[in-house]
Scaffold this motif. Structure first.
Motif, short mmCIF file in Angstrom:
data_model
loop_
_atom_site.label_atom_id
_atom_site.label_comp_id
_atom_site.label_asym_id
_atom_site.label_seq_id
_atom_site.Cartn_x
_atom_site.Cartn_y
_atom_site.Cartn_z
N ALA A 19 -0.88 4.30 4.46
CA ALA A 19 0.26 3.11 4.84
C ALA A 19 1.58 3.90 4.46
O ALA A 19 2.83 3.70 5.10
CB ALA A 19 0.80 1.35 3.98
N VAL A 77 6.60 1.85 -0.46
CA VAL A 77 5.86 1.21 0.22
C VAL A 77 5.24 0.13 -0.55
O VAL A 77 5.12 0.99 -1.71
CB VAL A 77 4.21 1.11 0.82
CG1 VAL A 77 2.98 0.36 0.69
CG2 VAL A 77 4.22 2.23 2.59
N PRO A 105 7.01 -2.81 4.05
CA PRO A 105 5.19 -2.98 3.83
C PRO A 105 4.92 -3.27 2.50
O PRO A 105 5.50 -2.55 1.73
CB PRO A 105 4.67 -2.15 4.67
CG PRO A 105 5.69 -0.91 5.12
CD PRO A 105 7.29 -1.46 5.08
N VAL A 151 1.37 -3.91 0.45
CA VAL A 151 -0.07 -3.83 0.22
C VAL A 151 -0.44 -4.72 -0.57
O VAL A 151 -0.28 -5.06 -1.59
CB VAL A 151 -0.56 -2.80 0.58
CG1 VAL A 151 -2.17 -1.76 0.30
CG2 VAL A 151 -0.19 -1.43 1.43
N VAL A 173 -0.76 -5.49 4.25
CA VAL A 173 -2.13 -5.06 4.43
C VAL A 173 -2.80 -5.45 3.70
O VAL A 173 -2.55 -4.93 2.28
CB VAL A 173 -2.30 -3.34 4.65
CG1 VAL A 173 -3.40 -2.51 5.56
CG2 VAL A 173 -0.45 -2.84 5.65
N VAL A 189 -3.33 -0.01 9.34
CA VAL A 189 -3.55 1.57 8.97
C VAL A 189 -4.12 2.31 9.68
O VAL A 189 -4.33 3.09 9.07
CB VAL A 189 -3.25 1.58 7.62
CG1 VAL A 189 -1.80 1.03 6.85
CG2 VAL A 189 -4.13 1.24 6.98
#
Length: 315
Positions: free
Chosen positions: A32, A40, A75, A77, A99, A314
């Motif tokens: 990522a 991120v 983004p 995660v 993600v 990813v």
């Protein structure tokens, strides 16, 4: 002239350290960062290990506890432990790029719980209150659909709405022996209780516990490398003691070892929890080499070849 170093045998267990789910989760954060650039955001520690977290922070990852600490335009995660359904729903509402790094074996438990709920079953989750995986699993379903059972005593006092409509799932990082005692207590009271098709405790947790059992009774001391908030690492210490190790201790790295308190030892077992990187194991071995004339004996109970695919975002 320096005194000769005392001889010491290190029993090095295998499997140890990173499991496929942890390896995948770390790769997701790294990919990522490559794809989207820094920063991120990561909701919750990606895995329970400060050394891993600090390395990713140095690369540009920012770890937060909740989604409201993340900006809309970067983004995010989700950690390997899984998240309640409300979290991705909120990320979608805010049109965030996200993600999901939830371990596929944790996702399997989520799917099982949903299936039982759809079938009208009341669900018992065997696990530890407050652990992120438990929070994530309970958050898959409406409040009250899942009852948490932590001990045999809890199992003996649990009163279901309908004993004929009952199923159980478990946290993936528990002690196999402790869990089987809780399951036995539940099944003795509710013989028709539905069990998972396949054991929920993950292969890596089971393998690492089997490996530490293989060295425990031969060791004067067992060191488990891992974090205090890592459930599977804490369980390894308990398993080692129960399997005959006179002493077992959790350390995050070689710097944590109290060498003066070690006393006279001739054989020491070494293992690592599923979120502990191998360089920490090698660091501990080197620290022993500085103080002892070390012989390393490898004790392997099985070979792991599991690999989990990365999410398309990813890959």
């Amino acid at each position: 002239m320096s005194a000769p170093r005392p001889p010491l045998t290190l029993l090095l267990t295998a499997p140890r350290g990173f499991c496929a789910g942890v390896d995948r989760a770390i790769q997701i954060v790294e990919r990522a960062l490559e794809r989207f650039g820094a920063p991120v955001y990561v909701r919750h520690e990606i895995v329970h290990n400060r050394h891993v977290v600090e390395r990713l922070e140095a690369m540009g990852a920012i770890f937060v506890e909740e989604l409201d600490q993340c900006p809309d335009d970067r983004p995010v995660v989700f950690s390997a432990h899984g998240v309640p359904k409300s979290v991705p729903a909120e990320a979608q509402r805010r049109e965030m790029i996200y993600v999901d790094a939830t371990c596929p074996l944790v996702s399997k438990v989520h799917v099982e719980a949903q299936r039982h709920f759809t079938n009208g079953d009341e669900i018992v989750l065997i696990g530890h209150a407050g652990h992120p995986e438990v929070v994530g699993t309970m958050g898959q379903l409406p409040d009250g659909a899942i009852t948490l059972v932590e001990t045999v005593e809890d199992a003996q006092h649990f009163e279901p709405r309908d004993p004929a409509k009952l199923a159980f799932v478990t946290q993936t990082t528990l002690s196999v022996d402790d869990t089987s005692a809780i399951v036995e207590a539940l099944q003795a009271r509710f013989p028709h209780m539905k069990a998972p098709h396949k054991e929920d405790i993950c292969y890596a947790t089971t393998n690492r516990q089997d490996a530490v059992k293989a060295v425990a009774s031969r060791s004067d001391m067992v060191f488990v490398i891992g974090a205090p908030n890592s459930s599977n690492s804490v369980r390894l210490v308990e398993v080692a003691k129960r399997a005959g190790a006179p002493r077992a201790e959790l350390v995050s790295c070689a710097a944590d070892v109290d060498w003066d308190a070690l006393g006279e030892v001739s054989t020491v077992g070494i293992t690592a929890g599923a979120s502990a990187p191998e360089d920490l194991v090698q660091g501990l071995i080197e620290a022993f080499r500085e103080r002892y004339d070390v012989t390393v004996e490898h004790v392997s109970v099985t070979k792991e070849d599991v690999v989990f695919k990365l999410p398309r975002a990813v890959a």
